[in-house]
Design an enzyme around this catalytic site. Structure first.
Site, mmCIF file in Angstrom:
data_model
loop_
_atom_site.group_PDB
_atom_site.id
_atom_site.type_symbol
_atom_site.label_atom_id
_atom_site.label_comp_id
_atom_site.label_asym_id
_atom_site.label_seq_id
_atom_site.Cartn_x
_atom_site.Cartn_y
_atom_site.Cartn_z
ATOM 1 N N SER A 59 -101.784 20.686 -12.183
ATOM 2 C CA SER A 59 -101.091 21.910 -12.580
ATOM 3 C C SER A 59 -100.890 22.829 -11.379
ATOM 4 O O SER A 59 -101.867 23.289 -10.775
ATOM 5 C CB SER A 59 -101.892 22.649 -13.650
ATOM 6 O OG SER A 59 -101.323 23.919 -13.890
ATOM 7 N N HIS B 190 -97.439 19.231 -13.285
ATOM 8 C CA HIS B 190 -97.419 20.100 -14.463
ATOM 9 C C HIS B 190 -97.039 21.522 -14.057
ATOM 10 O O HIS B 190 -97.666 22.116 -13.186
ATOM 11 C CB HIS B 190 -98.803 20.084 -15.119
ATOM 12 C CG HIS B 190 -98.851 20.729 -16.463
ATOM 13 N ND1 HIS B 190 -98.458 20.075 -17.606
ATOM 14 C CD2 HIS B 190 -99.246 21.967 -16.848
ATOM 15 C CE1 HIS B 190 -98.619 20.888 -18.653
ATOM 16 N NE2 HIS B 190 -99.088 22.041 -18.214
ATOM 17 N N ASP C 254 -96.507 25.278 -15.421
ATOM 18 C CA ASP C 254 -96.756 26.225 -16.506
ATOM 19 C C ASP C 254 -95.774 27.388 -16.425
ATOM 20 O O ASP C 254 -95.758 28.140 -15.446
ATOM 21 C CB ASP C 254 -98.187 26.761 -16.428
ATOM 22 C CG ASP C 254 -99.208 25.730 -16.854
ATOM 23 O OD1 ASP C 254 -99.051 25.167 -17.948
ATOM 24 O OD2 ASP C 254 -100.165 25.481 -16.096
ATOM 25 N N MET D 162 -94.764 30.863 -18.149
ATOM 26 C CA MET D 162 -95.284 31.907 -19.042
ATOM 27 C C MET D 162 -94.381 33.132 -18.960
ATOM 28 O O MET D 162 -93.905 33.487 -17.888
ATOM 29 C CB MET D 162 -96.711 32.280 -18.641
ATOM 30 C CG MET D 162 -97.671 31.112 -18.546
ATOM 31 S SD MET D 162 -99.333 31.663 -18.114
ATOM 32 C CE MET D 162 -100.104 30.105 -17.657
ATOM 33 N N HIS E 153 -94.389 22.957 -19.111
ATOM 34 C CA HIS E 153 -95.077 23.441 -20.314
ATOM 35 C C HIS E 153 -94.623 24.877 -20.553
ATOM 36 O O HIS E 153 -95.004 25.780 -19.811
ATOM 37 C CB HIS E 153 -96.589 23.359 -20.104
ATOM 38 C CG HIS E 153 -97.400 23.908 -21.232
ATOM 39 N ND1 HIS E 153 -98.743 24.177 -21.106
ATOM 40 C CD2 HIS E 153 -97.070 24.239 -22.518
ATOM 41 C CE1 HIS E 153 -99.200 24.643 -22.250
ATOM 42 N NE2 HIS E 153 -98.199 24.706 -23.118
ATOM 43 N N MET F 276 -103.982 21.894 -26.642
ATOM 44 C CA MET F 276 -104.573 22.862 -25.716
ATOM 45 C C MET F 276 -106.082 22.906 -25.919
ATOM 46 O O MET F 276 -106.564 23.082 -27.043
ATOM 47 C CB MET F 276 -103.974 24.251 -25.940
ATOM 48 C CG MET F 276 -102.511 24.390 -25.560
ATOM 49 S SD MET F 276 -102.198 24.106 -23.794
ATOM 50 C CE MET F 276 -103.204 25.396 -23.017
ATOM 51 N N GLY G 274 -102.391 30.675 -21.393
ATOM 52 C CA GLY G 274 -102.071 31.937 -20.742
ATOM 53 C C GLY G 274 -102.747 32.167 -19.415
ATOM 54 O O GLY G 274 -102.249 32.926 -18.590
ATOM 55 N N PHE G 275 -103.868 31.501 -19.175
ATOM 56 C CA PHE G 275 -104.600 31.706 -17.925
ATOM 57 C C PHE G 275 -105.200 30.382 -17.458
ATOM 58 O O PHE G 275 -105.666 29.587 -18.271
ATOM 59 C CB PHE G 275 -105.741 32.713 -18.104
ATOM 60 C CG PHE G 275 -105.287 34.104 -18.430
ATOM 61 C CD1 PHE G 275 -104.948 35.001 -17.430
ATOM 62 C CD2 PHE G 275 -105.180 34.514 -19.749
ATOM 63 C CE1 PHE G 275 -104.521 36.280 -17.736
ATOM 64 C CE2 PHE G 275 -104.755 35.786 -20.072
ATOM 65 C CZ PHE G 275 -104.424 36.678 -19.056
ATOM 66 N N GLY G 276 -105.216 30.181 -16.156
ATOM 67 C CA GLY G 276 -105.893 29.027 -15.590
ATOM 68 C C GLY G 276 -107.373 29.321 -15.412
ATOM 69 O O GLY G 276 -107.813 30.468 -15.480
ATOM 70 N N GLY G 277 -108.153 28.265 -15.179
ATOM 71 C CA GLY G 277 -109.559 28.430 -14.847
ATOM 72 C C GLY G 277 -110.492 28.695 -16.007
ATOM 73 O O GLY G 277 -111.654 29.058 -15.800
ATOM 74 N N ASP H 4 -104.859 19.883 -22.002
ATOM 75 C CA ASP H 4 -104.635 20.874 -20.953
ATOM 76 C C ASP H 4 -105.598 22.032 -21.162
ATOM 77 O O ASP H 4 -105.584 22.666 -22.210
ATOM 78 C CB ASP H 4 -103.185 21.366 -21.023
ATOM 79 C CG ASP H 4 -102.849 22.412 -19.963
ATOM 80 O OD1 ASP H 4 -103.695 22.694 -19.103
ATOM 81 O OD2 ASP H 4 -101.722 22.937 -19.997
ATOM 82 N N GLY H 5 -106.436 22.273 -20.141
ATOM 83 C CA GLY H 5 -107.350 23.400 -20.193
ATOM 84 C C GLY H 5 -108.786 22.992 -19.934
ATOM 85 O O GLY H 5 -109.403 22.322 -20.748
ATOM 86 N N GLY H 6 -109.294 23.359 -18.770
ATOM 87 C CA GLY H 6 -110.680 23.053 -18.447
ATOM 88 C C GLY H 6 -110.959 21.593 -18.181
ATOM 89 O O GLY H 6 -112.122 21.166 -18.204
ATOM 90 N N GLY I 34 -105.982 21.589 -13.192
ATOM 91 C CA GLY I 34 -105.559 22.605 -12.238
ATOM 92 C C GLY I 34 -106.531 22.768 -11.095
ATOM 93 O O GLY I 34 -106.408 22.139 -10.043
ATOM 94 N N SER I 35 -107.550 23.604 -11.304
ATOM 95 C CA SER I 35 -108.523 23.851 -10.245
ATOM 96 C C SER I 35 -109.320 22.606 -9.899
ATOM 97 O O SER I 35 -109.822 22.471 -8.777
ATOM 98 C CB SER I 35 -109.470 24.991 -10.653
ATOM 99 O OG SER I 35 -110.066 24.728 -11.913
#
Length: 228
Positions: free
Chosen positions: A8, A31, A33, A35, A64, A135, A140-143, A173-175, A195-196
């Protein structure tokens, strides 16, 4: 079922997006994102950046859309160069029509569900899609930290895909990280947004390879994959 890793760019250096895209060229998709500060409380990038990215990398773009009115905007992302476009079930007025329009324009059509949105009401829509995104954090937020309570939902979704005999990708997607990807793969996911866990490492390409290896090893022994 082939495992796919989608880094991401939300976690990348926005001042160096072309270089950051090249840093993960071993990935399956990039990916992106999107928003709008309305559907989610954050504002990122839009059509012009997607157009530029599509020219800067050979890695296909997985957009996305965390935006209101995707029925209006999603087709523009296909025209901008996205190979896959994901809209949110909670935001789309006519999801079947939108999915068909995305496909007709030449991209893969995907639908995303927020953590609190159940999969069951959308069972009949699954044949209209190429991918479903569960999800595993609030969009709405990464990390954010991975929500383990989403694992049963991933399992139920995989069961519905198998029930209908669909070749439908199941994305999370997410964490997603080296400590959570195995749980997602065991539950039935085969496409992983990170992502991270990729861009936070010294060698993003090596991080992609490591995540892929973990997911592939888990998938090889997962009950859902063996039954497929």
């Amino acid at each position: 079922m082939a495992v796919q890793i989608n880094p991401s760019i939300l976690s990348a250096d926005f001042a160096r997006l072309a270089e950051e895209a090249k840093a993960v060229e071993g990935a399956d998709w990039l990916h992106v994102d999107v928003m709008d500060n309305h559907f989610v409380p954050n504002l990122t990038l839009g059509v012009p950046i997607v157009e530029s990215l599509s020219r800067a990398t050979d890695t296909p773009l997985d957009c996305h859309l965390m935006i209101e009115d995707p029925d209006r905007w999603a087709p523009q992302y296909v025209e901008a160069g996205a190979g896959s476009v994901t809209f949110h079930a909670e935001a789309a007025a006519a999801p079947v029509r939108l999915a068909r329009e995305i496909r007709a324009k030449g991209a893969r059509a995907s639908m995303a569900l927020k953590p609190a949105t159940p999969i069951e009401p959308y069972e009949d829509l699954l044949p209209e899609l190429d991918m479903l995104l569960i999800m595993t954090v609030e969009p709405g937020f990464g990390g954010q930290a991975f929500l383990d309570i989403m694992l049963p939902k991933i399992r139920r979704t995989r069961e519905l895909i198998s029930k209908h005999g669909l070749e439908l990708w199941l994305q999370v997607d997410g964490g997603v990280s080296d400590s959570t990807i195995e749980r997602c793969a065991e539950a039935g996911a085969d496409v992983f947004v990170a992502g991270s866990a990729v861009y936070g490492k010294d060698d993003p390409a090596d991080a992609v390879r490591a995540l892929r290896a973990k997911a592939e090893q888990t998938t090889a022994g997962a009950a859902w994959a063996c039954a497929h």
